[in-house]
Design an enzyme around this catalytic site. Structure first.
Site, PDB file in Angstrom:
ATOM      1  N   TRP A 163       0.850  -1.197   0.000  1.00 22.98           N
ATOM      2  CA  TRP A 163       0.000   0.000   0.000  1.00 22.98           C
ATOM      3  C   TRP A 163       0.883   1.245   0.000  1.00 22.98           C
ATOM      4  O   TRP A 163       1.342   1.687   1.065  1.00 22.98           O
ATOM      5  CB  TRP A 163      -0.922   0.007   1.235  1.00 22.98           C
ATOM      6  CG  TRP A 163      -1.918  -1.115   1.182  1.00 22.98           C
ATOM      7  CD1 TRP A 163      -3.091  -1.123   0.476  1.00 22.98           C
ATOM      8  CD2 TRP A 163      -1.840  -2.383   1.839  1.00 22.98           C
ATOM      9  NE1 TRP A 163      -3.738  -2.317   0.641  1.00 22.98           N
ATOM     10  CE2 TRP A 163      -2.993  -3.122   1.469  1.00 22.98           C
ATOM     11  CE3 TRP A 163      -0.908  -2.987   2.678  1.00 22.98           C
ATOM     12  CZ2 TRP A 163      -3.245  -4.407   1.931  1.00 22.98           C
ATOM     13  CZ3 TRP A 163      -1.154  -4.261   3.130  1.00 22.98           C
ATOM     14  CH2 TRP A 163      -2.312  -4.962   2.760  1.00 22.98           C
ATOM     15  N   HIS A 181      -6.753   1.898   2.469  1.00 21.46           N
ATOM     16  CA  HIS A 181      -7.836   0.937   2.296  1.00 21.46           C
ATOM     17  C   HIS A 181      -8.876   1.197   3.400  1.00 21.46           C
ATOM     18  O   HIS A 181      -8.632   2.025   4.291  1.00 21.46           O
ATOM     19  CB  HIS A 181      -7.339  -0.522   2.335  1.00 21.46           C
ATOM     20  CG  HIS A 181      -6.453  -0.864   3.488  1.00 21.46           C
ATOM     21  ND1 HIS A 181      -5.978  -2.140   3.717  1.00 21.46           N
ATOM     22  CD2 HIS A 181      -5.945  -0.114   4.513  1.00 21.46           C
ATOM     23  CE1 HIS A 181      -5.218  -2.153   4.789  1.00 21.46           C
ATOM     24  NE2 HIS A 181      -5.194  -0.946   5.297  1.00 21.46           N
ATOM     25  N   ARG A 207      -3.947   6.049  -2.747  1.00 25.87           N
ATOM     26  CA  ARG A 207      -2.644   5.358  -2.827  1.00 25.87           C
ATOM     27  C   ARG A 207      -1.695   6.152  -3.702  1.00 25.87           C
ATOM     28  O   ARG A 207      -2.105   6.703  -4.732  1.00 25.87           O
ATOM     29  CB  ARG A 207      -2.819   3.940  -3.388  1.00 25.87           C
ATOM     30  CG  ARG A 207      -3.513   3.047  -2.389  1.00 25.87           C
ATOM     31  CD  ARG A 207      -3.583   1.607  -2.832  1.00 25.87           C
ATOM     32  NE  ARG A 207      -4.495   0.875  -1.956  1.00 25.87           N
ATOM     33  CZ  ARG A 207      -4.851  -0.383  -2.126  1.00 25.87           C
ATOM     34  NH1 ARG A 207      -4.370  -1.074  -3.126  1.00 25.87           N
ATOM     35  NH2 ARG A 207      -5.698  -0.956  -1.291  1.00 25.87           N
ATOM     36  N   GLN A 221     -13.666   1.798  -1.707  1.00 26.81           N
ATOM     37  CA  GLN A 221     -13.731   0.384  -1.303  1.00 26.81           C
ATOM     38  C   GLN A 221     -14.975   0.200  -0.445  1.00 26.81           C
ATOM     39  O   GLN A 221     -15.498   1.158   0.135  1.00 26.81           O
ATOM     40  CB  GLN A 221     -12.500  -0.016  -0.479  1.00 26.81           C
ATOM     41  CG  GLN A 221     -11.268  -0.301  -1.321  1.00 26.81           C
ATOM     42  CD  GLN A 221     -10.136  -0.925  -0.518  1.00 26.81           C
ATOM     43  OE1 GLN A 221     -10.136  -0.909   0.708  1.00 26.81           O
ATOM     44  NE2 GLN A 221      -9.151  -1.461  -1.217  1.00 26.81           N
ATOM     45  N   VAL A 264      -5.420 -11.218   7.721  1.00 21.33           N
ATOM     46  CA  VAL A 264      -6.318 -12.383   7.643  1.00 21.33           C
ATOM     47  C   VAL A 264      -5.482 -13.664   7.547  1.00 21.33           C
ATOM     48  O   VAL A 264      -4.351 -13.659   7.075  1.00 21.33           O
ATOM     49  CB  VAL A 264      -7.277 -12.304   6.425  1.00 21.33           C
ATOM     50  CG1 VAL A 264      -8.343 -11.252   6.647  1.00 21.33           C
ATOM     51  CG2 VAL A 264      -6.528 -12.078   5.132  1.00 21.33           C
ATOM     52  N   ALA A 306     -13.456 -11.103   7.029  1.00 18.27           N
ATOM     53  CA  ALA A 306     -13.437  -9.723   6.536  1.00 18.27           C
ATOM     54  C   ALA A 306     -13.211  -9.757   5.031  1.00 18.27           C
ATOM     55  O   ALA A 306     -12.662 -10.723   4.491  1.00 18.27           O
ATOM     56  CB  ALA A 306     -12.327  -8.937   7.219  1.00 18.27           C
TER      57      ALA A 306
HETATM   58  C1  FA5 Z   1      -7.038  -4.401   0.220  1.00 21.31           C
HETATM   59  O1  FA5 Z   1      -7.061  -3.152   0.109  1.00 21.31           O
HETATM   60  C2  FA5 Z   1      -7.467  -5.090   1.468  1.00 21.31           C
HETATM   61  N1  FA5 Z   1      -7.671  -4.134   2.501  1.00 21.31           N
HETATM   62  C3  FA5 Z   1      -8.709  -5.910   1.187  1.00 21.31           C
HETATM   63  C4  FA5 Z   1      -9.033  -6.888   2.288  1.00 21.31           C
HETATM   64  C5  FA5 Z   1      -9.939  -6.514   3.261  1.00 21.31           C
HETATM   65  C6  FA5 Z   1      -8.438  -8.144   2.308  1.00 21.31           C
HETATM   66  C7  FA5 Z   1     -10.261  -7.415   4.283  1.00 21.31           C
HETATM   67  C8  FA5 Z   1      -8.760  -9.026   3.320  1.00 21.31           C
HETATM   68  C9  FA5 Z   1      -9.656  -8.690   4.299  1.00 21.31           C
HETATM   69  P1  FA5 Z   1      -6.427  -4.742  -2.295  1.00 21.31           P
HETATM   70  O2  FA5 Z   1      -5.290  -3.803  -2.326  1.00 21.31           O
HETATM   71  O3  FA5 Z   1      -6.284  -5.964  -3.115  1.00 21.31           O
HETATM   72  O4  FA5 Z   1      -6.758  -5.225  -0.812  1.00 21.31           O
HETATM   73  O5  FA5 Z   1      -7.759  -3.974  -2.737  1.00 21.31           O
HETATM   74  C10 FA5 Z   1      -9.035  -4.569  -2.635  1.00 21.31           C
HETATM   75  C11 FA5 Z   1      -9.877  -4.198  -3.837  1.00 21.31           C
HETATM   76  O6  FA5 Z   1      -9.890  -2.769  -3.992  1.00 21.31           O
HETATM   77  C12 FA5 Z   1      -9.334  -4.710  -5.156  1.00 21.31           C
HETATM   78  O7  FA5 Z   1      -9.778  -6.041  -5.414  1.00 21.31           O
HETATM   79  C13 FA5 Z   1      -9.913  -3.740  -6.149  1.00 21.31           C
HETATM   80  O8  FA5 Z   1     -11.261  -4.055  -6.441  1.00 21.31           O
HETATM   81  C14 FA5 Z   1      -9.880  -2.432  -5.360  1.00 21.31           C
HETATM   82  N2  FA5 Z   1      -8.672  -1.664  -5.676  1.00 21.31           N
HETATM   83  C15 FA5 Z   1      -7.447  -1.830  -5.169  1.00 21.31           C
HETATM   84  N3  FA5 Z   1      -6.566  -0.952  -5.669  1.00 21.31           N
HETATM   85  C16 FA5 Z   1      -7.254  -0.179  -6.532  1.00 21.31           C
HETATM   86  C17 FA5 Z   1      -6.914   0.928  -7.388  1.00 21.31           C
HETATM   87  N4  FA5 Z   1      -5.696   1.449  -7.443  1.00 21.31           N
HETATM   88  N5  FA5 Z   1      -7.895   1.483  -8.158  1.00 21.31           N
HETATM   89  C18 FA5 Z   1      -9.138   0.977  -8.098  1.00 21.31           C
HETATM   90  N6  FA5 Z   1      -9.539  -0.049  -7.301  1.00 21.31           N
HETATM   91  C19 FA5 Z   1      -8.602  -0.633  -6.543  1.00 21.31           C
END
Ligand code: FA5
Length: 338
Positions: A163, A181, A207, A221, A264, A306
């Site tokens: 992140w 997030h 980000r 999100q 997790v 979660a």
């Molecule tokens: C997370 O941010 C974790 N906090 C998710 C999580 C929560 C995992 C609870 C386990 C338990 P990640 O970076 O993969 O994970 O982002 C989750 C979702 O947010 C992605 O699948 C996507 O749909 C969205 N996302 C992530 N980064 C971006 C981005 N730069 N632009 C748009 N959507 C995004």
């Protein structure tokens, strides 16, 4: 002056009076520009009644001609002035200054609408609300403690690189950031409440990363958290299957794969089938015992799951949007389609 001439003078002067009365009453009833123009031609024009009267003065004695001529010229001056005033009045009554011209066709006001991200967020949260989850919201400017530490991501943990963070410049403290997030709300909700917990948390994330067709530097999100006694991985799968069924329809194929998130264990990501391709829409997993302990929960008694998903990515799939950057470019040609 003979008696006949005297009568002629009197007649002419009466004619001046007649013309004056006729002109004043006709002017009052002239409304349109056509009526006003024909009034001007009749009374002041070169072939008008006043000119005709002046031309007829030739038969009078010179002294009488002077009297009648002066009266006629006075009347011309008066009528010209009345005419100017009438024109001014008519113009100002047609377009009164500072008031509304009710004869103009109206302008249709442009109606606003809900942003496509908001529409998707509402659809997602409603699906979970119907499954017993409550919607809560949290701060976008967050502390390092909630965004990382309480989620089992200490300062030296390599997972922090996952992140890329936008930090807030501050002279007094160095632990303030824009949340990367919505997961910090897991820690905040658990810290402030006892189990059982079932919440969904929609909100913006930021980000420090470059953009492309599927990545924005700020996006939404929707986080989900359920904690209680006896919650298992089957509850996680069942809930997310039901969610996918509601958003994408009953026949959509769903795939879970192992993934790693420090908060997790086990961790997964969920993809859905899109025209033969697997598209990842969320990360999820069973809440890590350390995260439960950090919030003061007894991890031998409570378990939970979660998840965190991207509503823009889901909307892209549903609406066949090829570039995520359309969502925040403020282009009405895009926005008015929703
Ligand atoms: C997370 O941010 C974790 N906090 C998710 C999580 C929560 C995992 C609870 C386990 C338990 P990640 O970076 O993969 O994970 O982002 C989750 C979702 O947010 C992605 O699948 C996507 O749909 C969205 N996302 C992530 N980064 C971006 C981005 N730069 N632009 C748009 N959507 C995004």
């Amino acid at each position: 002056m003979t008696e006949v001439q005297d009568n002629e003078v009197t007649d002419s002067i009466e004619s001046v009076e007649d013309i004056k009365l006729a002109a004043i009453s006709a002017l009052e009833t002239s409304e349109t520009s056509e009526q006003l123009e024909s009034w001007r031609v009749e009374f002041l024009g070169r072939k008008g009644r006043l000119t005709a009267l002046l031309r007829g003065l030739g038969s009078l004695e010179i002294e009488d001609r002077k009297v009648v001529g002066a009266a006629a010229n006075r009347l011309r001056g008066e009528l010209e002035q009345l005419f100017e005033e009438r024109i001014t009045r008519s113009k100002s009554s047609q377009a009164p200054v500072g008031s509304i011209d009710i004869t103009l066709p109206g302008r249709k006001p442009a109606h606003g609408g809900l942003h496509p991200s908001t529409q998707m967020i509402r659809e997602i949260t409603q699906a979970f609300n119907e499954m017993g989850f409550q919607t809560v919201e949290g701060p976008e400017v967050e502390l390092e403690k909630y965004n990382f530490d309480m989620l089992n991501i200490p300062a030296d943990h390599p997972a922090r690189d996952q992140w890329d963070t936008i930090w807030i410049d501050s002279e007094t403290r160095s632990d303030v950031l824009l949340r990367t997030h919505t997961s910090p709300m897991q820690a905040r909700v658990m810290e402030a409440n006892d189990p059982p917990i079932r919440v969904v948390v929609p909100g913006k994330c930021y980000r420090y990363e470059s953009t492309d067709a599927t990545h924005e530097w700020h996006f939404n999100q929707v986080e989900g958290l359920a904690v209680d006694e006896g919650i298992t991985f089957a509850d996680l799968k069942g809930t997310l299957y039901e969610f996918a069924r509601r958003i994408f329809g009953p026949s959509r194929k769903v795939r879970f794969r192992c993934d790693f998130f420090p908060f997790v264990e086990p961790g997964v990501d969920m993809s859905i089938d899109w025209n033969g391709r697997w598209i990842e829409i969320l990360g999820a997993g069973m809440v890590h015992p350390k995260v439960l302990e950090n919030a003061g929960y007894d991890s031998s008694k409570y378990t939970g799951f979660a998840f965190g998903m991207g509503p823009e990515r889901i909307s892209m799939l549903r609406n066949e949007i090829t570039d995520i950057r359309h969502f925040f470019s403020n282009d009405l040609r895009f926005l008015t389609q929703f």
